[in-house]
Design an enzyme around this catalytic site. Sequence first.
Site, PDB file in Angstrom:
ATOM      1  N   ARG A  80      84.609  14.068  69.219  1.00 49.10           N
ATOM      2  CA  ARG A  80      85.545  13.376  68.326  1.00 49.10           C
ATOM      3  C   ARG A  80      86.230  14.331  67.346  1.00 49.10           C
ATOM      4  O   ARG A  80      87.224  13.961  66.716  1.00 49.10           O
ATOM      5  CB  ARG A  80      84.884  12.205  67.596  1.00 49.10           C
ATOM      6  CG  ARG A  80      83.805  12.594  66.636  1.00 49.10           C
ATOM      7  CD  ARG A  80      83.144  11.369  66.041  1.00 49.10           C
ATOM      8  NE  ARG A  80      83.963  10.701  65.042  1.00 49.10           N
ATOM      9  CZ  ARG A  80      84.097  11.113  63.780  1.00 49.10           C
ATOM     10  NH1 ARG A  80      83.488  12.207  63.371  1.00 49.10           N
ATOM     11  NH2 ARG A  80      84.850  10.451  62.935  1.00 49.10           N
ATOM     12  N   GLU A 137      56.641  15.970  78.631  1.00 54.65           N
ATOM     13  CA  GLU A 137      56.220  16.679  77.417  1.00 54.65           C
ATOM     14  C   GLU A 137      57.185  17.799  77.052  1.00 54.65           C
ATOM     15  O   GLU A 137      56.999  18.464  76.026  1.00 54.65           O
ATOM     16  CB  GLU A 137      54.801  17.231  77.580  1.00 54.65           C
ATOM     17  CG  GLU A 137      53.746  16.154  77.839  1.00 54.65           C
ATOM     18  CD  GLU A 137      53.743  15.057  76.779  1.00 54.65           C
ATOM     19  OE1 GLU A 137      53.704  15.394  75.586  1.00 54.65           O
ATOM     20  OE2 GLU A 137      53.797  13.862  77.164  1.00 54.65           O
ATOM     21  N   PRO A 145      62.365  16.879  69.688  1.00 59.17           N
ATOM     22  CA  PRO A 145      61.971  16.495  68.330  1.00 59.17           C
ATOM     23  C   PRO A 145      61.442  17.685  67.535  1.00 59.17           C
ATOM     24  O   PRO A 145      61.346  17.616  66.307  1.00 59.17           O
ATOM     25  CB  PRO A 145      60.888  15.430  68.535  1.00 59.17           C
ATOM     26  CG  PRO A 145      60.652  15.321  69.998  1.00 59.17           C
ATOM     27  CD  PRO A 145      61.624  16.165  70.736  1.00 59.17           C
ATOM     28  N   ASP A 148      84.928  10.940  56.754  1.00 57.90           N
ATOM     29  CA  ASP A 148      83.609  10.477  57.166  1.00 57.90           C
ATOM     30  C   ASP A 148      82.514  10.788  56.165  1.00 57.90           C
ATOM     31  O   ASP A 148      82.569  11.784  55.469  1.00 57.90           O
ATOM     32  CB  ASP A 148      83.186  11.165  58.469  1.00 57.90           C
ATOM     33  CG  ASP A 148      84.000  10.730  59.655  1.00 57.90           C
ATOM     34  OD1 ASP A 148      84.577   9.646  59.577  1.00 57.90           O
ATOM     35  OD2 ASP A 148      84.036  11.487  60.642  1.00 57.90           O
TER      36      ASP A 148
HETATM   37  O1  JDN Z   1      63.725  13.019  70.670  1.00 58.42           O
HETATM   38  B1  JDN Z   1      64.192  13.907  71.615  1.00 58.42           B
HETATM   39  O2  JDN Z   1      65.356  14.629  71.429  1.00 58.42           O
HETATM   40  C1  JDN Z   1      63.287  14.182  72.820  1.00 58.42           C
HETATM   41  C2  JDN Z   1      63.509  15.222  73.695  1.00 58.42           C
HETATM   42  C3  JDN Z   1      62.597  15.414  74.723  1.00 58.42           C
HETATM   43  C4  JDN Z   1      61.514  14.605  74.878  1.00 58.42           C
HETATM   44  C5  JDN Z   1      61.310  13.566  74.018  1.00 58.42           C
HETATM   45  C6  JDN Z   1      62.197  13.377  72.984  1.00 58.42           C
HETATM   46  N1  JDN Z   1      60.810  15.020  75.969  1.00 58.42           N
HETATM   47  C7  JDN Z   1      61.373  16.073  76.471  1.00 58.42           C
HETATM   48  C8  JDN Z   1      62.499  16.354  75.729  1.00 58.42           C
END
Ligand code: JDN
Length: 239
Positions: A157, A115, A88, A172
């Site tokens: 794709r 984490e 994220p 698209d």
């Molecule tokens: O939202 B994600 O791409 C995502 C990746 C990881 C995570 C939580 C969410 N914890 C470790 C990688």
Amino acid sequence: MRIDIVTVFPEYLAPARLSLLGKAITAGTLQLHVHDLRDWATDRHRTIDDTPFGGGPGMVMRPDVWGQALDDILVGLPSDTRIVVPTPAGVPFTQRSVEQYVEVPGVILACGRYEGIDERVWEHFGERFAVDQISIGDYVLAGGEVASLVFLEAVARLLPGVLGNEESALDDSFAKQRTGGALEGPVYTKPRSWRGLDVPTVLVSGDHGKVASWRASESTRRTARNRPDLGSLRPEDQE
Ligand code: JDN
């Protein structure tokens, strides 16, 4: 194109062998290799994580386990193989990114859990490879596996011969060729009248010029409504 995925939940990637992706694998257009990170753990409990330095909740994935896994997987792969890390905290993954990845020989998707992965792994491999931390959207998943499936489907794709109708990718939402990268408008099929609702008459008029301009205006309307952030995008502003 070759895609390697490293995860502690290899079964999570089973859907990658279905449908469109499954056909691309069978045809040889896509080579998919899924690896279990625990195969590179060295203790009898197959430990892959530990507590975070500096304190805080949860666990962090160990750099030594990831390092050995990536060393082994990268042997014999082209030096322009990209390492992609869903998180994220990454750079937004967009259709522009998809169009760039489809041109590379291979990608290793590193799926974190807990984490995340010790940052030194990316400092280290970043000296020899392009490492891209990517975010598929502003929400938090439990790990990188689902984001890797998103990456895989979006890229596969666009591979030559994967999409049945090569034209439909051009049409698209977000496709570069589309006016200003706007959203696709509504679509309709038979029956022409359903539960008292009729297909817009312009679509059955046979006037291809009128159809095209109606679709363009519906596209603009939907983009303004659903994605005001895209509304100001003009073709010359886009990559
Ligand atoms: O939202 B994600 O791409 C995502 C990746 C990881 C995570 C939580 C969410 N914890 C470790 C990688």
